[in-house]
Design an enzyme around this catalytic site. Structure first.
Site, PDB file in Angstrom:
ATOM      1  CG  ASP A   1       3.332  25.225  -0.484  1.00 17.72           C
ATOM      2  OD1 ASP A   1       2.564  26.708  -0.805  1.00 17.72           O
ATOM      3  OD2 ASP A   1       4.156  25.189  -1.573  1.00 17.72           O
ATOM      4  CB  ILE A   2      -1.969  20.845   0.539  1.00 21.12           C
ATOM      5  CG1 ILE A   2      -2.176  21.628   2.461  1.00 21.12           C
ATOM      6  CG2 ILE A   2      -2.570  20.079   0.598  1.00 21.12           C
ATOM      7  CD1 ILE A   2      -3.156  22.320   2.430  1.00 21.12           C
TER       8      ILE A   2
ATOM      9  CG  ASP B   1     -11.383  27.964  11.263  1.00 17.98           C
ATOM     10  OD1 ASP B   1     -12.526  29.602  11.220  1.00 17.98           O
ATOM     11  OD2 ASP B   1     -10.058  28.001  10.726  1.00 17.98           O
TER      12      ASP B   1
ATOM     13  N   GLY C   1      -3.081  23.279  -3.296  1.00 21.64           N
ATOM     14  CA  GLY C   1      -3.748  24.377  -2.168  1.00 21.64           C
ATOM     15  C   GLY C   1      -2.248  24.702  -1.252  1.00 21.64           C
ATOM     16  CB  SER C   2      -0.452  27.198  -0.732  1.00 17.39           C
ATOM     17  OG  SER C   2      -1.437  28.419  -1.744  1.00 17.39           O
ATOM     18  N   GLY C   3      -1.699  27.314   2.605  1.00 16.07           N
ATOM     19  CA  GLY C   3      -2.311  28.343   3.476  1.00 16.07           C
ATOM     20  C   GLY C   3      -1.356  29.075   3.961  1.00 16.07           C
TER      21      GLY C   3
END
Length: 341
Positions: A29-30, A135, A23-25
């Site tokens: 990155d993850i 959030d 994943g990324s945000g």
């Protein structure tokens, strides 16, 4: 991280080896990683130490304060490795957004009510610890894995804020000049109006999440505008002109009751979490459901496994056109920050 080094060369705290990116945000990155000393899989969030708005150190501090709470991921390590800020934490299962897609974007009332009970509990715990999340959205609630597969976890505290002093219990002051923080689709009306967020806003956002699960979409989704600012204004206008009764039409009265209650809270008022949980618990019993942790996706996964074991080709990865979500989603896979819908 691409082009800087290969994943296989990256070891964190002398024992966590990066395996693959999942994943990324907005933060970076993850990766799924493995503790080479005991074989345990963990999640690692990487943030460049040159990030314009670093948030990983702050998030790690919030997690430390929240440690020990039910449905709060366990933090293993925070520090720097080469040119990255690194957070090592529990590996979790799929998000509620992933599972919603897997279930063809509609949950049964039983699943919504079982989730609501856990979600209210998670938010209450964060509030008791003097923070608001800011959030609340399906992407930030993840199911656990293994023996925790029926437990809901709340993640992504990069936008969290302390709303009262932990010693004096003094509440932050009321303000009206704030930019929208969070995700516009689920933001409270007061957040759209630029009012400082407090506990009531997390609870109102949860009401929109529950109606999203009930309806499949919210009336202010998919609005077109030339700029992000104009889009936010359109979402805000639609949200304010959609009555609670219209939003919840065709669904039990407890949902408009929930939203009316949360919208009516004062800025510094503590929500009555037990009242809200009881609303949904009594409805759950009235509908003669059993709290057996059999969620909609539980049934679909069982059907997929049965089809696979009976030799039907192609059924191990998809059911009803959706990819089966698997374990291996990290605590914090959902990108933080403001998003347009």
């Amino acid at each position: 991280m691409a082009g800087v080094m290969s994943v296989k060369d990256f070891i964190v705290a002398t024992k966590y080896k990066l395996i693959r990116k999942i994943g990324s945000g907005s933060f970076g990155d993850i990766y799924v990683s493995i503790n080479v000393t005991n074989g345990e899989e963990v999640a690692i969030k990487l943030e460049s130490n040159r990030a314009r708005h670093p948030q990983l150190l702050y998030e790690s501090k919030v997690y430390r304060i929240l440690q020990g709470g039910v449905g709060i991921p366990h933090i293993r390590w925070y520090g720097t490795e080469r040119e990255y800020n690194v957070l090592v934490m529990d590996l979790l299962g799929p998000s509620l957004e992933d599972l919603f897609n897997f279930c063809s974007r509609r949950f049964t009332m039983k699943t919504v009510l079982m989730l609501a009970d856990q979600m209210i509990g998670r938010i209450e715990y964060v509030h008791v610890k003097n923070f608001i999340h800011r959030d609340i959205k399906p992407d930030n609630f993840l199911m656990g894995i293994g023996r925790h597969c029926n437990k809901l976890f709340l993640i992504d505290f990069g936008l969290a804020k302390k709303y009262r002093d932990s010693r004096t219990r003094t509440h932050i002051p009321y303000r009206e000049d704030k930019n929208l923080t969070g995700t516009a689709r689920y933001a409270s009306i007061n957040a759209h109006l630029g009012i400082e967020q407090s506990r009531r806003d997390d609870m109102e956002s949860l009401g929109y999440v529950l109606m999203y699960f009930n309806r499949g979409t919210l009336p202010w989704q998919g609005l077109k505008a030339a700029t992000k600012k104009q889009k936010y204004e359109k979402i805000s206008e639609k949200k304010m002109t959609t009555s609670v009764e219209h939003l919840c039409k065709g669904f039990p009265a407890e949902f408009p009751m929930y939203l009316s209650y949360t919208r009516g809270l004062r800025f510094d008022e503590s929500p009555d979490y037990m009242y809200l949980r009881q609303l949904f618990r009594i409805l759950f019993r009235t509908l003669n459901h059993q709290y057996d942790y059999t969620f909609d996706w539980t049934m679909l996964k069982q059907k997929a496994q049965q089809s696979q074991s009976s030799g039907v080709p192609g059924t191990n990865t998809t059911t009803q056109g959706a990819t089966v979500p698997s374990a291996g989603v990290p605590a914090g896979v959902a990108p933080g920050g403001t998003t347009p819908q």
